[in-house]
Design an enzyme around this catalytic site. Sequence first.
Site, PDB file in Angstrom:
ATOM      1  N   SER A   5      43.702  36.006  37.450  1.00 13.30           N
ATOM      2  CA  SER A   5      44.104  35.575  38.795  1.00 13.30           C
ATOM      3  C   SER A   5      43.363  34.380  39.375  1.00 13.30           C
ATOM      4  O   SER A   5      43.766  33.873  40.410  1.00 13.30           O
ATOM      5  CB  SER A   5      43.992  36.740  39.766  1.00 13.30           C
ATOM      6  OG  SER A   5      45.063  37.605  39.558  1.00 13.30           O
ATOM      7  N   SER A   8      47.000  36.335  40.983  1.00 12.40           N
ATOM      8  CA  SER A   8      47.207  36.757  42.355  1.00 12.40           C
ATOM      9  C   SER A   8      46.570  35.820  43.386  1.00 12.40           C
ATOM     10  O   SER A   8      46.920  35.874  44.555  1.00 12.40           O
ATOM     11  CB  SER A   8      46.629  38.163  42.545  1.00 12.40           C
ATOM     12  OG  SER A   8      45.234  38.159  42.276  1.00 12.40           O
ATOM     13  N   LYS A  42      39.884  34.525  49.524  1.00 11.60           N
ATOM     14  CA  LYS A  42      41.024  35.403  49.234  1.00 11.60           C
ATOM     15  C   LYS A  42      40.936  36.636  50.132  1.00 11.60           C
ATOM     16  O   LYS A  42      39.828  37.118  50.423  1.00 11.60           O
ATOM     17  CB  LYS A  42      40.945  35.778  47.751  1.00 11.60           C
ATOM     18  CG  LYS A  42      42.089  36.574  47.199  1.00 11.60           C
ATOM     19  CD  LYS A  42      41.911  36.701  45.680  1.00 11.60           C
ATOM     20  CE  LYS A  42      43.003  37.501  45.013  1.00 11.60           C
ATOM     21  NZ  LYS A  42      42.904  37.500  43.540  1.00 11.60           N
TER      22      LYS A  42
HETATM   23  N1  GLN Z   1      48.514  39.303  36.421  1.00 11.55           N
HETATM   24  C1  GLN Z   1      47.402  40.182  36.418  1.00 11.55           C
HETATM   25  C2  GLN Z   1      47.814  41.519  36.984  1.00 11.55           C
HETATM   26  O1  GLN Z   1      48.816  41.578  37.639  1.00 11.55           O
HETATM   27  C3  GLN Z   1      46.321  39.535  37.170  1.00 11.55           C
HETATM   28  C4  GLN Z   1      45.619  40.297  38.213  1.00 11.55           C
HETATM   29  C5  GLN Z   1      44.324  39.745  38.666  1.00 11.55           C
HETATM   30  O2  GLN Z   1      43.652  39.003  37.940  1.00 11.55           O
HETATM   31  N2  GLN Z   1      43.942  40.095  39.878  1.00 11.55           N
HETATM   32  O3  GLN Z   1      47.164  42.506  36.792  1.00 11.55           O
END
Ligand code: GLN
Length: 485
Positions: free
Chosen positions: A177, A153, A76
């Site tokens: 995420s 994400s 990532k």
């Molecule tokens: N949907 C969560 C957020 O927007 C997930 C983010 C994450 O796990 N990086 O904060």
Amino acid sequence: MPSLPHTISNAAMLLRSKKISSVELTKACIDRIEKIDATLNAVVHRNFQGALAQAKKVDALGTFESPLSGIPYLAKDVYCEKGVTTTACSNVLRNKDYIPPFDSTTTKRLKAASAISLGKTNTDEFTMGASTETSCFGVTKNPWDLSRVAGGSSGGSAAAVAADECFFALATDTGGSIRQPAGFCNCAGMRVTYGRTSRYGVMSMASSLDTIGCITKTVEDTAIVLSAIAGADPLDGTTADVPVPDYRKALTGNVKGLKIGLPKEYFIDGMNAEVESAVRDAVKVLKDLGATVKEISLKHTKYATPTYYVLCPSEVSSNMARYDGVRYGHTVKEPKDLLDYYERVRSEGFGPEVKRRIMIGTYALSAGYYDAYYRQAQKVRTLICKDFEDAFEDVDVILSPISPTPAFKIGAHADDPVAMYLEDVFLDGQVMAGIPCMSVQCGFSKENLPIGLQIMGPQWGEEIVLRTGDAYQKATDWHMRKPRI
Ligand code: GLN
């Protein structure tokens, strides 16, 4: 050359028996990326020359000692890797193509295991989102249906694994995420106990919630990667000195007598019928294998997502302060004064979701509101933690869906940030409690969209989660299905 083996465990076997070389595997991944990524948009920075050079070295050595030797992976776009552009998919770093002068602990450990780094995957900007739509490189498409999101994400990592662009991909899970995109793309993905893996060198979003992990095709592959990357790190004071087992040894296939809890708060009226029936069928498979099932209650569940969206932006507002354009990243010409300089760097560099969180977080932490929001949220976090502690007195694992629905359409929540936040409803409780949890493939909707099963375990209980997921995969074949792309 035999056809490309799509799991780490298969590929490692072929490498050891010299039926394939690491250069061949690496080239196959590069070809695949070159062929399909213009459509998917999963890979944002390519390190192909570096990857081929690494693969040649590993082939020349020829020992393939670690199960990851010679295996190509993607990371990532928040994992710093020496010499490879890393931008968190944000204009604040992209405008000057930030190239880290150092390695994150995880990429360093993978280098030591001789894994091959192919480049970086798409993510929501600084990992803030549930759809990869806030990336400055544009959305990643779901390989199962190009009109839908791959989740977020870590949407780029999940789409890349699902579409065979690599054998595994590094990802991060702050509020779901890893698990949600894995569920949306028919992959396996684990969030580990907070402190199990090192966050050093991974760009922070919310430091008390961020965890480092991977997305793979099988639970066995997750066990392989985790064994290589987990463990205490002097460079990250939040890692714990808990011994790292060989997680593959936990994969006995035996779940006889396993006590499963089904939290009633995760099976609510009006939930998507296809998701519910896929998850209930998965529970039945485990029951047939000898597990017992009982209903449990995690009574503060409804507060998990609201609590997360106070704590997460608060920590975001502090972590984003370092992007000031002074030492690295986006900068502006001829500022009027220092204030003008900061204002322009940050308003030009950050996208709307990052700005929204900085504002919410700054507000929640401000002198007048700290007690009402931040401190209160921390107290609720403790209650949620206690719910899980109590539940695990009684059961070994807890099962639930990953998401309320399968992958949604691109743009579905474009004008409604709160609807996007609500995508996390089944994912934030575990984060508050810092427990391990994973997404495992458990079915498809009528529209042929993957559905994910969530398996949760007590803190440091990675082995029981992996054992349950692996036993389920040994009895089913959802994880073998591939998107037609
Ligand atoms: N949907 C969560 C957020 O927007 C997930 C983010 C994450 O796990 N990086 O904060």
